[in-house]
Design a protein around this motif. Structure first.
Motif, mmCIF file in Angstrom:
data_model
loop_
_atom_site.group_PDB
_atom_site.id
_atom_site.type_symbol
_atom_site.label_atom_id
_atom_site.label_comp_id
_atom_site.label_asym_id
_atom_site.label_seq_id
_atom_site.Cartn_x
_atom_site.Cartn_y
_atom_site.Cartn_z
ATOM 1 N N MET A 84 0.849 -1.188 0.000
ATOM 2 C CA MET A 84 0.000 0.000 0.000
ATOM 3 C C MET A 84 0.890 1.245 0.000
ATOM 4 O O MET A 84 1.860 1.314 0.750
ATOM 5 N N THR A 85 0.551 2.200 -0.866
ATOM 6 C CA THR A 85 1.363 3.406 -0.977
ATOM 7 C C THR A 85 0.506 4.659 -0.805
ATOM 8 O O THR A 85 -0.720 4.619 -0.919
ATOM 9 N N LEU A 86 1.170 5.779 -0.571
ATOM 10 C CA LEU A 86 0.462 7.049 -0.534
ATOM 11 C C LEU A 86 0.012 7.432 -1.937
ATOM 12 O O LEU A 86 0.376 6.797 -2.931
ATOM 13 N N ALA A 87 -0.798 8.481 -2.032
ATOM 14 C CA ALA A 87 -1.411 8.878 -3.293
ATOM 15 C C ALA A 87 -0.380 9.194 -4.370
ATOM 16 O O ALA A 87 0.666 9.785 -4.100
ATOM 17 N N GLN A 88 -0.686 8.806 -5.597
ATOM 18 C CA GLN A 88 0.206 9.075 -6.729
ATOM 19 C C GLN A 88 0.487 10.558 -6.916
ATOM 20 O O GLN A 88 1.580 10.946 -7.333
ATOM 21 N N SER A 114 -4.465 8.576 -0.574
ATOM 22 C CA SER A 114 -4.405 9.455 0.587
ATOM 23 C C SER A 114 -2.986 9.472 1.143
ATOM 24 O O SER A 114 -2.040 9.024 0.506
ATOM 25 N N ALA A 115 -2.841 10.012 2.344
ATOM 26 C CA ALA A 115 -1.569 10.041 3.063
ATOM 27 C C ALA A 115 -1.876 10.273 4.526
ATOM 28 O O ALA A 115 -3.026 10.502 4.905
ATOM 29 N N ALA A 116 -0.837 10.178 5.363
ATOM 30 C CA ALA A 116 -0.963 10.487 6.792
ATOM 31 C C ALA A 116 -2.077 9.658 7.440
ATOM 32 O O ALA A 116 -2.101 8.442 7.286
ATOM 33 N N ILE A 117 -3.004 10.299 8.161
ATOM 34 C CA ILE A 117 -4.028 9.540 8.876
ATOM 35 C C ILE A 117 -5.047 8.919 7.919
ATOM 36 O O ILE A 117 -5.641 7.880 8.226
ATOM 37 N N GLY A 118 -5.247 9.524 6.740
ATOM 38 C CA GLY A 118 -6.139 8.916 5.750
ATOM 39 C C GLY A 118 -5.601 7.596 5.249
ATOM 40 O O GLY A 118 -6.340 6.614 5.084
ATOM 41 N N PHE A 119 -4.298 7.562 5.008
ATOM 42 C CA PHE A 119 -3.600 6.335 4.647
ATOM 43 C C PHE A 119 -3.653 5.364 5.826
ATOM 44 O O PHE A 119 -3.866 4.159 5.671
ATOM 45 N N GLY A 120 -3.517 5.911 7.025
ATOM 46 C CA GLY A 120 -3.485 5.087 8.233
ATOM 47 C C GLY A 120 -4.757 4.289 8.460
ATOM 48 O O GLY A 120 -4.690 3.112 8.823
ATOM 49 N N VAL A 121 -5.928 4.912 8.249
ATOM 50 C CA VAL A 121 -7.182 4.173 8.492
ATOM 51 C C VAL A 121 -7.355 3.065 7.463
ATOM 52 O O VAL A 121 -7.926 2.010 7.765
ATOM 53 N N LEU A 122 -6.857 3.272 6.241
ATOM 54 C CA LEU A 122 -6.968 2.231 5.227
ATOM 55 C C LEU A 122 -6.049 1.059 5.554
ATOM 56 O O LEU A 122 -6.419 -0.109 5.354
ATOM 57 N N VAL A 123 -4.859 1.348 6.082
ATOM 58 C CA VAL A 123 -3.948 0.283 6.503
ATOM 59 C C VAL A 123 -4.560 -0.501 7.660
ATOM 60 O O VAL A 123 -4.503 -1.742 7.691
ATOM 61 N N GLU A 124 -5.147 0.204 8.605
ATOM 62 C CA GLU A 124 -5.798 -0.475 9.733
ATOM 63 C C GLU A 124 -6.905 -1.403 9.247
ATOM 64 O O GLU A 124 -7.075 -2.517 9.755
#
Length: 278
Positions: A84-88, A114-124
């Motif tokens: 999973m990566t941050l937004a292109q 997304s990135a930061a906490i937006g990326f974080g909730v998707l990883v969770e």
């Protein structure tokens, strides 16, 4: 044979989630100084340097070669990996991961948008799906679907860093400072946009709450994360408490906002990342 989640260091994660994934660090540069994100610079050191520095830091994307040792380990263990990566639009890291993955079987790449906490909730959410026993193909499909429901919003304490980043003019930043303007921004599909402005912190928090309601109700069954930039989390804790009726859950996390987004918003921001109800 297991499923591994591999992410880059721009995802804001609590320790219990971070311990369940593999993190590929990006490189952060303040002028001539270079740091490995999350290795030799943490959130506290980042914000201390951000405030003291006259120039904005830059981040170098992860190269395809940076992924190879992790992918080799996946292959050697007979595992499957979801990368999973941050937004292109914020980095070329997605492209690097895709290039590296083309030489391997059983490695899937998902751009978070997304990135930061937006990326974080998707990883969770991805970690939850692995625990539920979903196949890699099922997880990828669900991530691609649900990432479109992730909402990221924040109220900023200052316009200074939007000015430094060239997103607003110096005159607008000056007037905003004189009038104590608190902008509310969103991060949608990798783009930071200003969606409203208020005078003072109290009105700024009220506007953020209103914009959250406009975006769609919070899905309390999905990961929910609040974020703060800088060294003090008191403002975000107060925001969470003052608006608890909107969350209808105590199952949430609070995290400092990482360098990618923190560079643009500066210290003192209060943010939220959630999945909206459809």
């Amino acid at each position: 044979m297991g499923i591994r989640i591999i992410v880059d260091s721009t995802a804001d994660l609590l320790k219990e989630i971070k311990d369940q994934v593999t993190v590929v660090p990006l490189t952060l540069r303040f002028g001539d100084e270079e740091f490995v994100d999350g290795v030799d610079i943490d959130h506290r050191k980042f914000y201390e340097k951000l405030v003291d520095s006259d120039v904005l830091p830059t981040t170098s994307q992860a190269t395809p070669a940076a992924y190879v040792p992790y992918f080799d380990e996946v292959k050697d263990n007979g595992d499957t990996a979801i990368v999973m990566t941050l937004a292109q639009k914020l980095s070329g890291t997605y492209q690097s991961a895709t290039i590296a993955a083309s030489d391997y079987d059983n490695i899937f790449v998902v751009e978070s948008g997304s990135a930061a906490i937006g990326f974080g909730v998707l990883v969770e959410y991805a970690v939850r799906l692995v625990k539920e026993g979903k196949s890699a193909e099922e997880i990828v499909s669900l991530l691609e679907e649900k990432k479109n429901d992730v909402v990221v919003m924040a109220v900023l304490d200052t316009l200074e860093y939007l000015k430094k980043g060239g997103r607003i003019s110096a005159s607008v930043a000056f007037v905003g400072g004189v009038l104590n303007i608190k902008p509310v921004i969103s991060l949608i599909k990798g783009e930071i946009s200003m969606i409203g402005k208020a005078r003072g912190a109290v009105q700024g928090n009220k506007l953020l709450a209103q914009e959250i309601e406009k975006a769609g109700s919070v899905d309390a069954s999905m990961p929910l994360m609040f974020g703060y930039s800088g060294l003090d989390d008191e403002a975000v804790k107060k925001f969470v408490s003052d608006n608890s009726q909107m969350w209808k859950t105590d199952d949430y996390s609070i995290s400092p906002i990482g360098s990618i987004i923190g560079t643009h918003i500066g210290p003192g921001a209060v943010a939220i990342a959630f999945f909206k109800n459809n």
